[in-house]
Design a protein around this motif. Structure first.
Motif, short mmCIF file in Angstrom:
data_model
loop_
_atom_site.label_atom_id
_atom_site.label_comp_id
_atom_site.label_asym_id
_atom_site.label_seq_id
_atom_site.Cartn_x
_atom_site.Cartn_y
_atom_site.Cartn_z
N ASP A 39 -27.17 39.70 24.42
CA ASP A 39 -26.08 38.93 25.06
C ASP A 39 -25.46 37.94 24.09
O ASP A 39 -24.24 37.82 24.00
N ALA A 40 -26.32 37.23 23.36
CA ALA A 40 -25.80 36.20 22.46
C ALA A 40 -25.18 36.83 21.21
O ALA A 40 -24.14 36.37 20.73
N GLU A 41 -25.80 37.89 20.71
CA GLU A 41 -25.38 38.40 19.40
C GLU A 41 -24.17 39.34 19.47
O GLU A 41 -23.55 39.61 18.45
N THR A 42 -23.87 39.83 20.67
CA THR A 42 -22.73 40.76 20.76
C THR A 42 -21.67 40.26 21.74
O THR A 42 -20.83 41.01 22.21
N MET A 43 -21.71 38.98 22.04
CA MET A 43 -20.75 38.38 22.97
C MET A 43 -19.33 38.47 22.39
O MET A 43 -19.13 38.17 21.21
N PRO A 44 -18.33 38.87 23.19
CA PRO A 44 -16.96 38.89 22.66
C PRO A 44 -16.57 37.52 22.09
O PRO A 44 -16.97 36.49 22.65
N LEU A 45 -15.80 37.54 21.03
CA LEU A 45 -15.48 36.32 20.28
C LEU A 45 -14.85 35.23 21.17
O LEU A 45 -15.17 34.05 21.05
N ASN A 46 -13.96 35.66 22.11
CA ASN A 46 -13.33 34.65 22.96
C ASN A 46 -14.34 33.98 23.89
O ASN A 46 -14.30 32.77 24.12
N GLU A 90 -20.08 46.34 11.35
CA GLU A 90 -20.57 47.65 11.78
C GLU A 90 -21.87 47.59 12.56
O GLU A 90 -22.22 48.51 13.28
N CYS A 91 -22.62 46.50 12.37
CA CYS A 91 -23.91 46.40 13.05
C CYS A 91 -23.76 46.15 14.54
O CYS A 91 -24.72 46.30 15.29
N GLY A 92 -22.55 45.75 14.96
CA GLY A 92 -22.32 45.51 16.38
C GLY A 92 -22.37 44.04 16.76
O GLY A 92 -22.00 43.67 17.87
N ARG A 93 -22.85 43.21 15.85
CA ARG A 93 -22.85 41.78 16.16
C ARG A 93 -21.42 41.24 16.10
O ARG A 93 -20.65 41.62 15.21
N THR A 94 -21.11 40.37 17.04
CA THR A 94 -19.77 39.76 17.04
C THR A 94 -19.82 38.38 16.42
O THR A 94 -18.79 37.74 16.22
N LEU A 95 -21.01 37.88 16.15
CA LEU A 95 -21.14 36.55 15.59
C LEU A 95 -20.45 36.49 14.24
O LEU A 95 -20.61 37.40 13.41
N PRO A 96 -19.65 35.44 13.98
CA PRO A 96 -18.99 35.32 12.68
C PRO A 96 -20.02 35.33 11.55
O PRO A 96 -21.19 35.05 11.80
N GLU A 153 -15.47 30.01 24.05
CA GLU A 153 -15.55 29.24 25.31
C GLU A 153 -16.89 28.54 25.43
O GLU A 153 -16.98 27.37 25.80
N LEU A 154 -17.95 29.30 25.09
CA LEU A 154 -19.30 28.74 25.17
C LEU A 154 -19.45 27.58 24.17
O LEU A 154 -20.00 26.53 24.50
N GLN A 155 -18.92 27.79 22.98
CA GLN A 155 -19.00 26.74 21.96
C GLN A 155 -18.30 25.47 22.44
O GLN A 155 -18.81 24.37 22.27
#
Ligand code: ZN
Length: 430
Positions: free
Chosen positions: A9-16, A314-320, A20-22
């Motif tokens: 959930d945390a590592e692949t959360m959509p950037l927007n 490519e790994c699927g993580r959305t985290l910057p 919002e969470l930040q």
């Protein structure tokens, strides 16, 4: 399906959603420090900011930076936002000048640390059935403890050997069948050297497959050497005592350093003007801890130079992700008007066939004029071949092609440069 992420959930959360969470966490944080710490309260007041003024992530730019100087001034617990009673663990790093930097943790901070370290180690491929030899020095320094917490959270076995006593390290690595090694990259190379002296082939005679390396600036070329020497995949770790210790980023299998951005908000600034830069631009990393309790850092200036990116991986993580650290701005040298980072010299040397992993940059200062030279150990085989002036010339050419600066290179016999079991000393002054 094998589990790809430690915390999907945390590592692949959509950037927007991440942003919002930040923002939600940032607003809470500013309320929290405003209420609970005199220094921060005054800092906000002096800058004429009320917690309600923080309406967007960009509003963080109104808040003044937190510097090493502030940390020294409020040593040891002046920036703590909880009762001292609530602190359950304290770490410290040797301050480069003067007082050490203190990292206090509440129970919740300790849990957060375990969580982000578990993400990092999971991303490196560490699993429950792994045996991690923890060869970071145990003590006040955060390194060993962060790796231990993360590995245990995953359920891996941690061999708490600490650094030093290198022959014993090799024996235990063999006897226990360690599959992961956590230490500084330079110590792993020294271990390989000792293993060879003991008659082992580091690639064949051990079960090692993952290296979890950090606490030291090392070039991509050095990483390749470590991987080749041990026959492992070598991963980079990054962290700071002021932020949480290791665990700020997770390096994925595509070797991207994903920032655990739901907990650590990152900015890149121009180190001279303090102005915020855009993703992709190189500058100084600035971190804000969004969820820490005991010692939240707000806009801490790291003095580390890097860039950040928000592109998909490519790994699927959305985290910057952030680039590898080019160097600490403290390590930057200016020679004949040219800016030089030790890692650039390292990268050039590693291109030369016959140069070993051991080198030293010698800084000399005559009056106001700084000059550099490099001493390298050739590999044993290359040393025996002789004609070392050719090797020196080749190394000088490589350095020139990177820096556009003539730096004399001298070869010295193998095993003359002192080996390190922690951070290697690559630059010496004479
Ligand atoms: Zn990735």
């Amino acid at each position: 399906m094998p589990k790809e992420f430690w915390n999907k959930d945390a590592e692949t959360m959509p950037l927007n959603e991440l942003k919002e969470l930040q923002l939600k966490r940032l607003k809470n944080l500013i309320q929290y420090i405003h209420k609970n710490n005199k220094f921060y309260n005054k800092k906000l007041k002096d800058a004429n900011i009320k917690p309600d003024d923080i309406k967007t992530l960009k509003d963080i730019e109104k808040i003044p930076f937190l510097t090493k100087q502030d940390l020294r001034e409020y040593y040891p617990f002046g920036l703590v936002c909880t009762e001292i009673d609530d602190i359950v663990e304290v770490h410290a790093s040797s301050g480069t000048t003067g007082k050490p930097v203190v990292g206090p943790y509440t129970q919740k901070d300790v849990e957060l640390w375990g969580e982000v370290m578990a993400r990092s180690l999971w991303a490196n491929g560490l699993r429950k059935n792994d045996i991690m030899q923890n060869s970071y020095g145990y003590g006040l320094f955060t390194g060993a403890h962060g790796f231990e917490k993360g590995a245990q959270k995953i359920g891996a076995m941690v061999v708490t050997i600490s650094s030093g006593n290198t022959k014993r390290q090799i024996n235990m690595m063999k006897d226990f069948g360690s599959t992961a090694l956590a230490c500084t990259p330079s110590y792993s190379l020294y271990m390989a050297e000792v293993a060879e002296e003991m008659g082992y082939d580091p690639r064949e005679d051990f079960k090692l497959k993952i290296g979890c390396f950090g606490a030291e600036a090392w070039s991509e070329e050095m990483r390749k050497n470590v991987e080749k020497r041990w026959g492992i995949t070598a991963h980079e770790h990054y962290g700071l005592t002021e932020i949480i210790g290791p665990g700020v980023v997770s390096e994925c299998k595509h070797k991207k350093l994903h920032i655990n951005a739901d907990h650590f908000f990152t900015e890149i600034i121009d180190p001279d003007t303090g102005e915020t830069l855009e993703p992709g631009e190189e500058g100084e990393l600035v971190f804000t801890t969004l969820t820490k309790e005991a010692f939240p850092a707000i806009r801490f200036r790291t003095r580390d130079l890097a860039s950040i990116y928000e592109d998909a991986c490519e790994c699927g993580r959305t985290l910057p992700f952030q680039s590898r650290i080019k160097g600490r701005s403290d390590d930057m040298m200016k020679v004949k008007g040219v800016i030089v980072f030790p890692s650039q010299i390292e990268a050039a040397l590693m291109q030369v066939e016959g140069v070993s992993d051991n080198y030293q940059i010698v800084k000399t200062k005559k009056g106001n004029i700084a000059s550099l030279s490099v001493e390298v150990e050739p590999t044993e085989t290359r040393y025996k071949e002789g004609h070392l002036d050719n090797l020196e010339k080749q190394a000088e050419e490589e350095i020139y092609s990177v820096l556009n600066l003539r730096v004399p290179v001298k070869t010295i016999p193998p095993k003359t440069i002192p080996r390190s079991t922690g951070k290697a000393k690559r630059v010496i002054e004479r």
